[in-house]
Scaffold this active site. Sequence first.
Site, PDB file in Angstrom:
ATOM      1  N   GLU A   1       0.852  -1.198   0.000  1.00  7.19           N
ATOM      2  CA  GLU A   1       0.000   0.000   0.000  1.00  7.19           C
ATOM      3  C   GLU A   1       0.879   1.236   0.000  1.00  7.19           C
ATOM      4  O   GLU A   1       2.103   1.154   0.160  1.00  7.19           O
ATOM      5  CB  GLU A   1      -0.958  -0.008   1.193  1.00  7.19           C
ATOM      6  CG  GLU A   1      -2.051  -1.059   1.040  1.00  7.19           C
ATOM      7  CD  GLU A   1      -3.055  -1.079   2.178  1.00  7.19           C
ATOM      8  OE1 GLU A   1      -3.038  -0.168   3.018  1.00  7.19           O
ATOM      9  OE2 GLU A   1      -3.843  -2.034   2.215  1.00  7.19           O
TER      10      GLU A   1
ATOM     11  N   HIS B   1      -9.396   9.562   3.257  1.00  4.96           N
ATOM     12  CA  HIS B   1      -8.951   8.529   2.314  1.00  4.96           C
ATOM     13  C   HIS B   1      -9.270   9.021   0.909  1.00  4.96           C
ATOM     14  O   HIS B   1     -10.379   9.499   0.654  1.00  4.96           O
ATOM     15  CB  HIS B   1      -9.677   7.211   2.598  1.00  4.96           C
ATOM     16  CG  HIS B   1      -9.018   6.030   1.964  1.00  4.96           C
ATOM     17  ND1 HIS B   1      -9.023   5.825   0.604  1.00  4.96           N
ATOM     18  CD2 HIS B   1      -8.320   4.998   2.501  1.00  4.96           C
ATOM     19  CE1 HIS B   1      -8.359   4.699   0.336  1.00  4.96           C
ATOM     20  NE2 HIS B   1      -7.922   4.187   1.469  1.00  4.96           N
TER      21      HIS B   1
ATOM     22  N   ARG C   1      -1.101   9.527   1.505  1.00  4.02           N
ATOM     23  CA  ARG C   1      -2.555   9.587   1.380  1.00  4.02           C
ATOM     24  C   ARG C   1      -3.089  11.019   1.308  1.00  4.02           C
ATOM     25  O   ARG C   1      -4.011  11.314   0.561  1.00  4.02           O
ATOM     26  CB  ARG C   1      -3.125   8.874   2.606  1.00  4.02           C
ATOM     27  CG  ARG C   1      -4.508   8.409   2.452  1.00  4.02           C
ATOM     28  CD  ARG C   1      -4.866   7.531   3.625  1.00  4.02           C
ATOM     29  NE  ARG C   1      -4.631   6.134   3.358  1.00  4.02           N
ATOM     30  CZ  ARG C   1      -4.935   5.165   4.203  1.00  4.02           C
ATOM     31  NH1 ARG C   1      -5.460   5.445   5.368  1.00  4.02           N
ATOM     32  NH2 ARG C   1      -4.708   3.911   3.886  1.00  4.02           N
TER      33      ARG C   1
ATOM     34  N   HIS D   1     -11.634   9.401   7.066  1.00  6.68           N
ATOM     35  CA  HIS D   1     -11.261   7.996   7.242  1.00  6.68           C
ATOM     36  C   HIS D   1     -10.743   7.680   8.640  1.00  6.68           C
ATOM     37  O   HIS D   1     -11.087   6.648   9.200  1.00  6.68           O
ATOM     38  CB  HIS D   1     -10.197   7.669   6.203  1.00  6.68           C
ATOM     39  CG  HIS D   1      -9.788   6.237   6.144  1.00  6.68           C
ATOM     40  ND1 HIS D   1     -10.689   5.210   5.923  1.00  6.68           N
ATOM     41  CD2 HIS D   1      -8.564   5.638   6.272  1.00  6.68           C
ATOM     42  CE1 HIS D   1     -10.042   4.043   5.911  1.00  6.68           C
ATOM     43  NE2 HIS D   1      -8.762   4.280   6.144  1.00  6.68           N
TER      44      HIS D   1
ATOM     45  N   ARG E   1      -1.182   9.005   9.169  1.00  5.42           N
ATOM     46  CA  ARG E   1      -1.051   7.573   9.461  1.00  5.42           C
ATOM     47  C   ARG E   1      -0.679   6.774   8.213  1.00  5.42           C
ATOM     48  O   ARG E   1      -1.252   6.984   7.134  1.00  5.42           O
ATOM     49  CB  ARG E   1      -2.370   7.037  10.019  1.00  5.42           C
ATOM     50  CG  ARG E   1      -2.325   5.554  10.344  1.00  5.42           C
ATOM     51  CD  ARG E   1      -3.620   5.094  10.967  1.00  5.42           C
ATOM     52  NE  ARG E   1      -4.725   5.164  10.038  1.00  5.42           N
ATOM     53  CZ  ARG E   1      -5.034   4.221   9.152  1.00  5.42           C
ATOM     54  NH1 ARG E   1      -4.308   3.116   9.062  1.00  5.42           N
ATOM     55  NH2 ARG E   1      -6.066   4.374   8.355  1.00  5.42           N
TER      56      ARG E   1
HETATM   57  C1  SIN Z   1      -7.279   0.825   2.722  1.00  2.00           C
HETATM   58  O1  SIN Z   1      -7.522  -0.370   2.592  1.00  2.00           O
HETATM   59  O2  SIN Z   1      -7.055   1.585   1.796  1.00  2.00           O
HETATM   60  C2  SIN Z   1      -7.313   1.410   4.100  1.00  2.00           C
HETATM   61  C3  SIN Z   1      -6.203   0.903   4.886  1.00  2.00           C
HETATM   62  C4  SIN Z   1      -5.973   1.789   6.065  1.00  2.00           C
HETATM   63  O3  SIN Z   1      -6.603   2.839   6.196  1.00  2.00           O
HETATM   64  O4  SIN Z   1      -5.119   1.468   6.868  1.00  2.00           O
END
Ligand code: SIN
Length: 521
Positions: free
Chosen positions: A123, A237, A293, A348, A383
């Site tokens: 990610e 998010h 993010r 988020h 985060r």
């Molecule tokens: C996601 O799956 O994009 C969210 C993961 C997260 O917020 O830690």
Amino acid sequence: MTGEASTRASERETDVLVVGAGIAGLSAALAADRAGADVVLATKAERPESASTWWAQGGIAVTRDDPEQFKQDVLAASAETADPQAIDVLVEDADRAVQDILVDTLDIEFDTNGDGEYDYGQEAAHEDPRILHVNAETGKHVHVPFLNYVADETDVTILEDTAAVELVRHEGRVYGAILEHDGEWAPTFAGSTVLATGGIGALYSLSTNPPDATGDGIAMAALAGADVNDMEYVQFHPTAFDPAAVQGDTEMDADSDVFLISEAVRGEGALLRNADGERFMPAYHDGAELAPRDVVARAVTRERERTGRVFLDVSQIEFESTFPDLAAKCEQAGVDWAEGIPVAPAQHFLCGGIVVDDRGRSSLDGLYAVGECARTGVHGANRLASTSLLEGLVWGLRAGEDAVGNSVDTIEPPELLERDPDLPERFAREKFHRLRQVMDEQVGIERTPDGLRRAQAVLRRLKGEVDAYVRTRTSRSLYELRSAAVVSLLVARAAAANDESVGCHYLVEDELSEPATPETS
Ligand code: SIN
């Protein structure tokens, strides 16, 4: 929910009272139970999906064989503002906690690749793939077995549909909380009280959180005098599903079917395109779709404003086979994902909260906080993806162990038990609507000094009206509204007091702000 559970709020005494049944609360309850304590766990929820844990998609990060790189990634994602000692705690406990609780105790079968090895996901802002997951529905696969285990295999007493509305405290010590169930109010006195009430999604009209996320724990702790910090760092998010694109509306609203399109989809190679079909992220950041993010969320906002829509192009990845649940959700929402998934940013996660140490201890004796309502220092201003379940697990276990052993004392509870339980529902609905409007407009992804001043004025007035009601009436929705008002004001105040754009807190010049809203002009 599951298993044998009591539902009546009556006066009780217990060694440890846990409030909230997401991964953090369940971990605290389990750890305290394992240590031999008498544990009561109170949750507003009637269904597992009322906890944010259930909604988590991407997964849970582990160290694999490179803890130092994991620590660096957490620190870098926070714009170097996180507390290195808190990061050490998170990373050094990570693999042991995941193995002990999720693998050995709950038997969660994380996805594996063809060789039987874990299929570690990637990610944004993670240098390496290190995320354990079950499809992109990890939360549900963790939360349901965890609830079942605590209900069926431990001595924890679970009180469902039971809200904590006020802490019982005297001179810097917390003695438990007033619990409400079905209109009945009663104190539960506890040697230690562990708040695990989750986030603040209900303060915004678009959120990936469940609607119950009204910030109750943070509000109760702040009203009791506990230290609260980093409240301006509200993470948005970048890629929630944009139902307005399907409905043809120009704005999304709280009742729309917002759901997360996990960052893992971009981790697999999906691209962000604007309404003109242009891939825009490389022009905003070297990390492109996997930039931090906050950067991606602002870029998506700008491109939506500039061109009307933003889509996630999944044509170059095996979307349906890799993310079958997301493909199904898109289809249910009436979207042909092969044509691109319409996305928009949504609230988020709250990086700040009740200040706690490495055992989850707050500044008040007998009060602990874990999970999203806590400010451990791990996230600083921003985060890193897939660290929230891990933080809840690690701090939940630590706090649960530490919370055992305090004596249970009873004191005179606050007088709210005597009050008239009547509340016009319309009052709560209207005030919530107004509160979200202010938070969306002035305390969202981009903020201006003037907008933050106006937001505080509106929120102060709104809180005053709610407080007036609280003096004469009691009801759960009124207390939720009070929590939301208290926490909104904390967020707006913290944002106004911080003149540095960092992480999730992003300031723009006043002249770019919207005209004053009717109530403030
Ligand atoms: C996601 O799956 O994009 C969210 C993961 C997260 O917020 O830690």
